[in-house]
Design an enzyme around this catalytic site. Structure first.
Site, PDB file in Angstrom:
ATOM      1  N   GLU A 368      -6.650   0.614   0.755  1.00 12.44           N
ATOM      2  CA  GLU A 368      -7.815   0.029   0.068  1.00 12.44           C
ATOM      3  C   GLU A 368      -9.008  -0.081   1.023  1.00 12.44           C
ATOM      4  O   GLU A 368      -9.622  -1.136   1.179  1.00 12.44           O
ATOM      5  CB  GLU A 368      -7.479  -1.330  -0.549  1.00 12.44           C
ATOM      6  CG  GLU A 368      -6.647  -1.220  -1.813  1.00 12.44           C
ATOM      7  CD  GLU A 368      -6.614  -2.508  -2.636  1.00 12.44           C
ATOM      8  OE1 GLU A 368      -7.606  -3.269  -2.603  1.00 12.44           O
ATOM      9  OE2 GLU A 368      -5.593  -2.736  -3.312  1.00 12.44           O
ATOM     10  N   ASP A 520       1.195   0.211   1.309  1.00 20.62           N
ATOM     11  CA  ASP A 520       1.364  -0.750   0.218  1.00 20.62           C
ATOM     12  C   ASP A 520       2.063   0.010  -0.896  1.00 20.62           C
ATOM     13  O   ASP A 520       1.449   0.810  -1.598  1.00 20.62           O
ATOM     14  CB  ASP A 520      -0.007  -1.271  -0.232  1.00 20.62           C
ATOM     15  CG  ASP A 520       0.089  -2.161  -1.464  1.00 20.62           C
ATOM     16  OD1 ASP A 520       1.205  -2.430  -1.934  1.00 20.62           O
ATOM     17  OD2 ASP A 520      -0.980  -2.582  -1.962  1.00 20.62           O
ATOM     18  N   ASN A 522       3.666  -1.398  -3.460  1.00 21.07           N
ATOM     19  CA  ASN A 522       3.686  -2.158  -4.708  1.00 21.07           C
ATOM     20  C   ASN A 522       5.095  -2.231  -5.288  1.00 21.07           C
ATOM     21  O   ASN A 522       5.285  -2.167  -6.503  1.00 21.07           O
ATOM     22  CB  ASN A 522       2.712  -1.556  -5.723  1.00 21.07           C
ATOM     23  CG  ASN A 522       1.302  -2.115  -5.567  1.00 21.07           C
ATOM     24  OD1 ASN A 522       1.119  -3.325  -5.479  1.00 21.07           O
ATOM     25  ND2 ASN A 522       0.327  -1.232  -5.492  1.00 21.07           N
TER      26      ASN A 522
END
Length: 634
Positions: A368, A520, A522
């Site tokens: 991100e 990441d 998730n």
């Protein structure tokens, strides 16, 4: 060693006291400072110098000069943008017309003033008063503009022809003459094209220009100066008395700077030493007190030193892109518990840059990452700490993945990046099983998730040792365990393909190439991604395949050949918000080739919940950074 004050005096080329801004650039020293409003960039033009600039690929030439004629009350910077195909005579005529207008505006005909009659103590006859010398009216002073040398004027040619002659060095002494003032020509001189400071500056955090764009200059060659000063009661920043504090591009703001405005100055230079006009800008807000001790600073107690050769520290961190923090939904729903100022990127980036640098990592995998944050913030600041990196944007989204590495420990061999949904058909062993399930395929193909690979070679310890570093950020939706598992399955097929190619291409033994996979994901430890990495197999009956009944995956098993472990184990939280808390970030490493020496302790739940959840004034993201120390297996 020079003090900041001495260095800044050298920087400005003056031994005068650094006080009021204008006194830095006295006209007698050959420079003039052009002021706009208090906080807009101001450029210091060399007097009697005309700047001609033409950027590669552009069809226009910019001509700038500062005309200062006290006797005619003219003090103005003239800027002209002219087409390369325009005759130079037409350009000079346009300059003449604009100077005439300024001349007429400043020199309207006035009545003759009389001198006062001097007093006398005797009875002598009083002399008649005589008129004072009058500046000739504007309509009687011819404005003449020419370009060339004393021997030859440049005429009857286009601007492109003129620039070609400048570029070839045919007229090194060419001058632009306006009225009786001659300007030495500088062609494509180093220039600060744009500069901007962040709106938030906190004590005990780094500050640097949020934008610094140079033309015909390099950051490495240019000179910088930070100064501090207090705004006077008048509110006029031009009356601030400035005290130099730093001569680097980046400044660690001090607690004693709280309440002071900061001024940043840049003198652009190129590698050959050519110097352009300096530009300065004043912060619109004074320095503010920082948030106090941040939990990541406690973690820094475990990373005060760089690791020795043969060992390396790995950091994986989702920064929370501005794309997802700067919206009405994020402010009022998703992160409603976070003070608005703590969601501002100018505030948060000060925290996460200090946090990341404080870990003294050798490999840093970020998710991100806003495109502009990578190019304008991370690259220039990390470069000063010997961290080089590359970026892979998601498809049609202004955020993505960034991987950095310590150039003192590693040499870049290869870098790569793919959009996962664009490599599906490359692997028929999986694609052929799902290709006829239209809802599933559409959902997977519409995802913008990326995979980034970086191949590094150890540059000091053992140059035969190579690291293949993978970095990703998988789809987030709660009902998409099956999509994430498919994304990861395709990613591992791609990683395996590249791993095998690399071993063959560089003739490496198994002990000479290790896999790191950060990101990441998730995905919690109970789900298929963790199982696939640590157990190397996910069966067709695994529950993840059924996370969405309309898109259920049938008759598919996944496997991967690498023996992998989670360097940081499975901490209770790597993501901590009001709506969701779980472990979803990992640093996977290849066991047998690498070993874990130490894991930097995670913040406690008490720290994470200090402001209810994160992000907060002391946590810049909704994720927690993972930090682990690894080394090559003996």
């Amino acid at each position: 060693m020079l003090s900041a004050t001495q260095a800044c005096r050298l920087f400005y080329g003056t031994s005068l006291p650094l006080s009021v801004s204008r006194s830095l650039y006295p006209s007698s020293a050959g420079y003039s400072l052009r002021h706009g409003s208090n906080f807009t960039p101001k450029q210091r033009f060399a007097m009697r110098t005309a700047y001609f600039k033409q950027l590669p690929g552009e069809e226009q030439c910019q001509i700038s000069f500062h005309l200062l004629l006290d006797q005619y009350k003219i003090d103005k910077v003239f800027n002209f943008n002219r087409s390369l195909t325009e005759p130079i005579d037409s350009s000079l005529d346009r300059i003449r017309t604009n100077v005439e207008k300024e001349f007429q505006k400043k020199n309207k005909r006035k009545k003759v003033k009389k001198q006062p009659v001097p007093s006398s103590d005797d009875n002598a006859t009083t002399a008649a008063a005589e008129p004072a010398a009058e500046v000739p009216p504007a309509d009687l002073v011819p404005v003449v503009v020419s370009l060339g040398t004393a021997e030859q004027k440049l005429t009857n040619m286009t601007i492109a022809d003129v620039l070609a002659k400048f570029d070839a060095g045919e007229f090194p002494n060419a001058q632009l003459t306006v009225l009786d003032t001659s300007f030495q020509i500088l062609y494509n001189s180093p220039e600060v094209h744009a500069v901007k400071l962040p709106t938030s500056m906190l004590a005990d955090f780094y500050v640097y220009p949020s934008r610094l764009e140079l033309h015909f200059a390099t950051r490495e060659s240019s000179a910088y100066c930070w100064s501090r000063g207090q705004m006077p009661a008048s509110g006029n920043a031009q009356h601030i008395r400035w005290e130099p504090v730093c001569t680097e591009l980046t400044y660690m703001v001090q607690k004693s700077d709280v309440g002071y405005h900061l001024k940043f100055s840049c003198t652009p230079k190129d590698a050959s030493g050519r110097t352009g006009p300096a530009t300065e800008i004043i912060s619109s807000q004074p320095v503010q007190a920082g948030p106090g001790l941040c939990p990541f600073e406690v973690r820094h107690l475990f990373t005060q030193q760089k690791l020795k050769d043969g060992q390396f520290r790995v950091v994986s961190y989702n920064l929370l892109a501005e794309l997802y923090s700067d919206s009405d939904y994020s402010r009022t729903v998703l992160f409603a518990y976070t003070p608005p100022y703590a969601l501002e990127m100018d505030y948060r980036k000060q925290l996460f840059i200090k946090e990341i640098l404080g870990y003294r990592g050798d490999i840093v995998c970020l998710q991100e990452v806003d495109t502009k944050i990578f190019s304008l913030d991370l690259v220039p600041i990390f470069h000063q700490k010997n961290l080089a990196g590359h970026y892979k944007a998601k498809r049609n989204v202004a955020e993505g993945l960034a991987t950095f590495y310590d150039t003192d420990k590693f040499e870049l061999v290869e870098k790569d990046g793919v959009i996962i949904s664009e490599i599906l058909q490359r692997y028929p062993e999986v694609w052929d099983i799902i290709r006829n399930k239209k809802p599933l395929v559409e959902r997977v193909e519409n995802r913008s998730s990326a995979l980034q690979l970086t191949l590094l070679r150890s540059s000091k310890h053992d140059t035969s040792k190579h690291l293949l570093v993978a970095n990703t950020h998988l789809y987030f939706h709660p009902d998409a365990d099956h999509v994430r598992l498919l994304q990861f399955g395709f990613s591992m097929l791609y990683v395996r393909e590249q791993y095998e190619r690399i071993r063959q291409q560089y003739n490496l033994q198994e002990s000479e190439l290790a896999l790191l996979f950060c990101g990441d994901f998730n995905s919690v430890p109970e789900c298929g991604i963790y199982k696939l990495m640590t157990e190397r197999f996910v069966g067709a009956d695994f529950i993840d395949w059924q996370s969405n009944k309309e898109e259920a995956v049938e008759n598919l098993t996944l496997s991967q050949p690498f023996k992998m472990g989670s360097a940081c184990g499975c901490p209770p939280f790597t993501n901590y918000t009001v709506g969701f808390t779980a472990c979803i970030d990992y640093i996977f490493y290849q066991t047998g080739v690498l070993t874990v020496n130490d894991v930097i302790p995670m913040p406690s739940e008490q720290e994470l919940s200090m402001y209810e959840a994160i992000p907060s004034p002391v946590f810049p993201s909704d994720h927690v950074a993972l930090v682990a120390n690894l080394e090559w297996a003996k």
